[in-house]
Design a protein around this motif. Structure first.
Motif, PDB file in Angstrom:
ATOM      1  N   LEU A  48      -8.054 -44.081  40.251  1.00  0.00           N
ATOM      2  CA  LEU A  48      -9.077 -43.373  39.482  1.00  0.00           C
ATOM      3  C   LEU A  48      -8.640 -43.092  38.056  1.00  0.00           C
ATOM      4  N   GLY A  49      -7.347 -42.869  37.840  1.00  0.00           N
ATOM      5  CA  GLY A  49      -6.859 -42.622  36.489  1.00  0.00           C
ATOM      6  C   GLY A  49      -7.014 -43.849  35.605  1.00  0.00           C
ATOM      7  N   GLU A  50      -6.690 -45.039  36.136  1.00  0.00           N
ATOM      8  CA  GLU A  50      -6.834 -46.273  35.371  1.00  0.00           C
ATOM      9  C   GLU A  50      -8.301 -46.582  35.097  1.00  0.00           C
ATOM     10  N   GLN A  51      -9.160 -46.324  36.085  1.00  0.00           N
ATOM     11  CA  GLN A  51     -10.589 -46.542  35.885  1.00  0.00           C
ATOM     12  C   GLN A  51     -11.127 -45.645  34.775  1.00  0.00           C
ATOM     13  N   ARG A  52     -10.707 -44.381  34.782  1.00  0.00           N
ATOM     14  CA  ARG A  52     -11.189 -43.460  33.753  1.00  0.00           C
ATOM     15  C   ARG A  52     -10.665 -43.871  32.373  1.00  0.00           C
ATOM     16  N   ALA A  53      -9.444 -44.401  32.320  1.00  0.00           N
ATOM     17  CA  ALA A  53      -8.908 -44.874  31.044  1.00  0.00           C
ATOM     18  C   ALA A  53      -9.715 -46.058  30.517  1.00  0.00           C
ATOM     19  N   VAL A  54     -10.076 -46.987  31.395  1.00  0.00           N
ATOM     20  CA  VAL A  54     -10.906 -48.129  30.982  1.00  0.00           C
ATOM     21  C   VAL A  54     -12.272 -47.655  30.494  1.00  0.00           C
TER      22      VAL A  54
ATOM     23  N   PHE B 231      -9.671 -39.312  36.903  1.00  0.00           N
ATOM     24  CA  PHE B 231      -8.683 -38.395  36.339  1.00  0.00           C
ATOM     25  C   PHE B 231      -8.410 -38.774  34.890  1.00  0.00           C
ATOM     26  N   GLN B 232      -8.366 -37.778  34.035  1.00  0.00           N
ATOM     27  CA  GLN B 232      -7.947 -37.987  32.657  1.00  0.00           C
ATOM     28  C   GLN B 232      -6.446 -37.722  32.581  1.00  0.00           C
ATOM     29  N   LYS B 233      -5.685 -38.784  32.369  1.00  0.00           N
ATOM     30  CA  LYS B 233      -4.228 -38.677  32.403  1.00  0.00           C
ATOM     31  C   LYS B 233      -3.713 -37.771  31.295  1.00  0.00           C
ATOM     32  N   GLN B 234      -2.672 -37.009  31.639  1.00  0.00           N
ATOM     33  CA  GLN B 234      -2.048 -36.135  30.666  1.00  0.00           C
ATOM     34  C   GLN B 234      -0.629 -35.801  31.120  1.00  0.00           C
ATOM     35  N   TYR B 235       0.200 -35.454  30.151  1.00  0.00           N
ATOM     36  CA  TYR B 235       1.538 -34.958  30.450  1.00  0.00           C
ATOM     37  C   TYR B 235       1.433 -33.474  30.783  1.00  0.00           C
ATOM     38  N   GLN B 236       2.037 -33.069  31.877  1.00  0.00           N
ATOM     39  CA  GLN B 236       2.015 -31.671  32.287  1.00  0.00           C
ATOM     40  C   GLN B 236       3.440 -31.125  32.345  1.00  0.00           C
ATOM     41  N   ILE B 237       3.644 -29.963  31.731  1.00  0.00           N
ATOM     42  CA  ILE B 237       4.940 -29.290  31.728  1.00  0.00           C
ATOM     43  C   ILE B 237       4.828 -28.053  32.619  1.00  0.00           C
ATOM     44  N   THR B 238       5.472 -28.108  33.762  1.00  0.00           N
ATOM     45  CA  THR B 238       5.442 -26.993  34.720  1.00  0.00           C
ATOM     46  C   THR B 238       6.694 -26.142  34.506  1.00  0.00           C
ATOM     47  N   ILE B 239       6.519 -24.949  33.969  1.00  0.00           N
ATOM     48  CA  ILE B 239       7.640 -24.093  33.582  1.00  0.00           C
ATOM     49  C   ILE B 239       8.103 -23.244  34.769  1.00  0.00           C
ATOM     50  N   ASP B 240       9.401 -23.172  34.927  1.00  0.00           N
ATOM     51  CA  ASP B 240      10.007 -22.314  35.944  1.00  0.00           C
ATOM     52  C   ASP B 240      10.254 -20.937  35.304  1.00  0.00           C
ATOM     53  N   PRO B 241       9.566 -19.886  35.719  1.00  0.00           N
ATOM     54  CA  PRO B 241       9.722 -18.568  35.066  1.00  0.00           C
ATOM     55  C   PRO B 241      11.124 -17.988  35.217  1.00  0.00           C
TER      56      PRO B 241
ATOM     57  N   MET C  20       3.521 -36.782  34.875  1.00  0.00           N
ATOM     58  CA  MET C  20       2.239 -37.372  34.502  1.00  0.00           C
ATOM     59  C   MET C  20       1.237 -37.049  35.601  1.00  0.00           C
ATOM     60  N   SER C  21       0.105 -36.472  35.220  1.00  0.00           N
ATOM     61  CA  SER C  21      -0.886 -36.076  36.214  1.00  0.00           C
ATOM     62  C   SER C  21      -2.270 -36.118  35.565  1.00  0.00           C
ATOM     63  N   GLY C  22      -3.264 -35.710  36.333  1.00  0.00           N
ATOM     64  CA  GLY C  22      -4.629 -35.680  35.824  1.00  0.00           C
ATOM     65  C   GLY C  22      -5.032 -34.288  35.402  1.00  0.00           C
ATOM     66  N   GLU C  23      -5.973 -34.227  34.477  1.00  0.00           N
ATOM     67  CA  GLU C  23      -6.463 -32.932  34.028  1.00  0.00           C
ATOM     68  C   GLU C  23      -7.182 -32.209  35.159  1.00  0.00           C
ATOM     69  N   SER C  24      -7.062 -30.898  35.160  1.00  0.00           N
ATOM     70  CA  SER C  24      -7.715 -30.104  36.203  1.00  0.00           C
ATOM     71  C   SER C  24      -9.214 -30.352  36.194  1.00  0.00           C
ATOM     72  N   ARG C  25      -9.772 -30.481  37.396  1.00  0.00           N
ATOM     73  CA  ARG C  25     -11.192 -30.803  37.512  1.00  0.00           C
ATOM     74  C   ARG C  25     -11.952 -29.674  38.191  1.00  0.00           C
TER      75      ARG C  25
END
Length: 434
Positions: free
Chosen positions: A151-157, A181-191, A264-269
């Motif tokens: 789905l990410g590749e399809q959305r990119a096309v 999915f709209q691909k994006q870099y996600q930074i998950t911070i450890d508090p 690398m993940s998709g934007e929240s939907r």
């Protein structure tokens, strides 16, 4: 007045026939150039203002974005009322203008007002106007049939190839993408790690923003050759993001990968698009620009799709799920068939009841001329040929025929009375009777 008009028409038959032929010819031209749609556009004359502020609750959006926009846009000229809707991360403001206001004049007034209210909104929040379409502007929906592609590749096309190609079609206001999915870099911070290194979320954000940029230098000449000096600073991979140094402690850099996980993940939907219960699909919605010919635009979009298909990855093709063109063709075909049937039935009835071919022809010939003239009026008032307007023309055929029959009967009656009077005078031997 009517008597003088009738007398003039009787004395100048050639001019009347020439005028009728001109009206009929211009009516045929109007039929060919008339805007065709399945349903009439009864939507309000509105301009939509869309504002995004992701991650904020509806109440915050309402207080800090929607309310300032509504209060500032209410003072525009020719505005009937302003409606608004606040949801998670987004604000929609609907500015409703008077029906006789030109839509592009209205958009210009809204754009002028938006340029002056930026200080009333939070930093980084920029309102934008929606497409110049209407509430019935969704003329074509399509999905991508792409077996084996995620789905990410399809959305990119869809976003980076198909959307830009279809937007170039004349009459298209917007290609709205959906699904996937709209691909994006996600930074998950450890508090815990963030607290250990005595850092904050703002420190990580500043580091990413500062290092995801380019800087220009100057022109350097060597051996009569000019070189442009610049620094390439855009982030291109997860490894580069993870290697960014947030701060330095005891000569040891604390990198983002030390306090967070980069992936690398998709934007929240907020929802998904499911096609016939077969699973998720990616596609787009073709939005018609205000005042355009829906039938012509749909044909042009389909022709463009054939051209775009040549550049799609192997095995990927379009799947049209909603096509107003089919509804337009069925509606026009149904109304056209009804008009022809009515004309044939009326012609037979008139000939049978009047039993006088010249009178029948004079009545029947009014039908195509009047219908052709109706399209001249439709084009003059910028009314599309839809199921409502064509049905009105079909219903009016009876009135057209009634008028001709009444005029013929009236003429026959007066001629018969006149003939009887002449006969009586001849019997009395009046020599002045002609």
């Amino acid at each position: 007045m009517v008597e003088k008009l009738i007398a003039f028409s009787m004395r100048n038959r050639f001019l009347v026939l020439l005028f009728a032929a001109g009206v009929f010819a211009y009516g045929i031209y109007s039929v060919k150039t008339s805007k065709i749609d399945a349903i009439p556009d009864l939507s309000e004359n509105q301009v939509i203002v869309l504002t995004e502020w992701m991650g904020r609750s509806p109440q915050i959006i309402e207080d800090q974005v929607t309310y300032p926009l509504v209060t500032n846009l209410q003072g525009l000229p020719r505005v009937k009322y302003v409606r608004a809707n606040s949801m998670f991360g987004m604000s929609f403001v609907y500015v409703i203008f008077d029906d006789d206001v030109d839509v592009y004049w209205a958009r210009t007034r809204v754009l002028e007002r938006l340029s002056s209210i930026g200080n009333s909104l939070p930093e980084g929040v920029v309102p934008a106007m929606g497409p110049d379409g209407t509430g019935v502007g969704h003329i074509l929906w399509y999905t991508l049939d792409a077996p084996g592609m995620d789905l990410g590749e399809q959305r990119a096309v869809q976003d980076w190839y198909i959307k830009f190609a279809l937007q170039n079609v004349a009459g298209v206001s917007e290609i709205a993408s959906f699904g996937g999915f709209q691909k994006q870099y996600q930074i998950t911070i450890d508090p815990n790690k963030l607290s250990y290194y005595k850092l904050s979320v703002q420190d990580v954000m500043r580091t990413v923003n500062a290092n995801n940029n380019e800087a220009g230098g100057r022109k350097f000449e060597m051996s009569d050759v000019g070189y442009i000096i610049k620094t390439t600073g855009y982030l291109k991979s997860m490894e580069e993001i993870g290697s960014l140094a947030v701060k330095t402690q005891n000569s040891i850099p604390v990198r983002i990968r030390d306090v967070a996980t980069v992936q690398m993940s998709g934007e929240s939907r907020l929802g998904i698009f499911d096609y016939n219960g077969e699973g998720e699909a990616v596609g787009g919605i073709v939005v018609l620009r205000y005042g355009e010919n829906a039938d012509e635009v749909i044909k042009n979009v389909k022709a463009k799709m054939i051209e775009v298909s040549k550049g799609l990855p192997e095995g990927v093709k379009f799947n049209i799920v909603y096509d107003r063109g089919e509804l337009i063709e069925e509606s026009i075909s149904s109304i056209t068939t009804t008009l022809i049937e009515e004309m044939i039935v009326v012609t037979i009835i008139v000939i049978v009841f009047l039993f006088h071919w010249r009178s029948a022809v004079s009545i029947v010939i009014q039908i195509p001329i009047t219908i052709a003239a109706s399209f001249i009026i439709l084009n003059a008032f910028d009314i599309s040929s839809n199921i409502m307007s064509l049905t009105g023309i079909a219903l009016a055929i009876g009135v057209i025929v009634d008028n001709g029959i009444i005029m013929s009967e009236n003429a026959y009656k007066h001629l018969a009375v006149r003939q009887a009077e002449l006969g009586e005078l001849r019997k009395k031997g009046d020599t002045h009777v002609e």
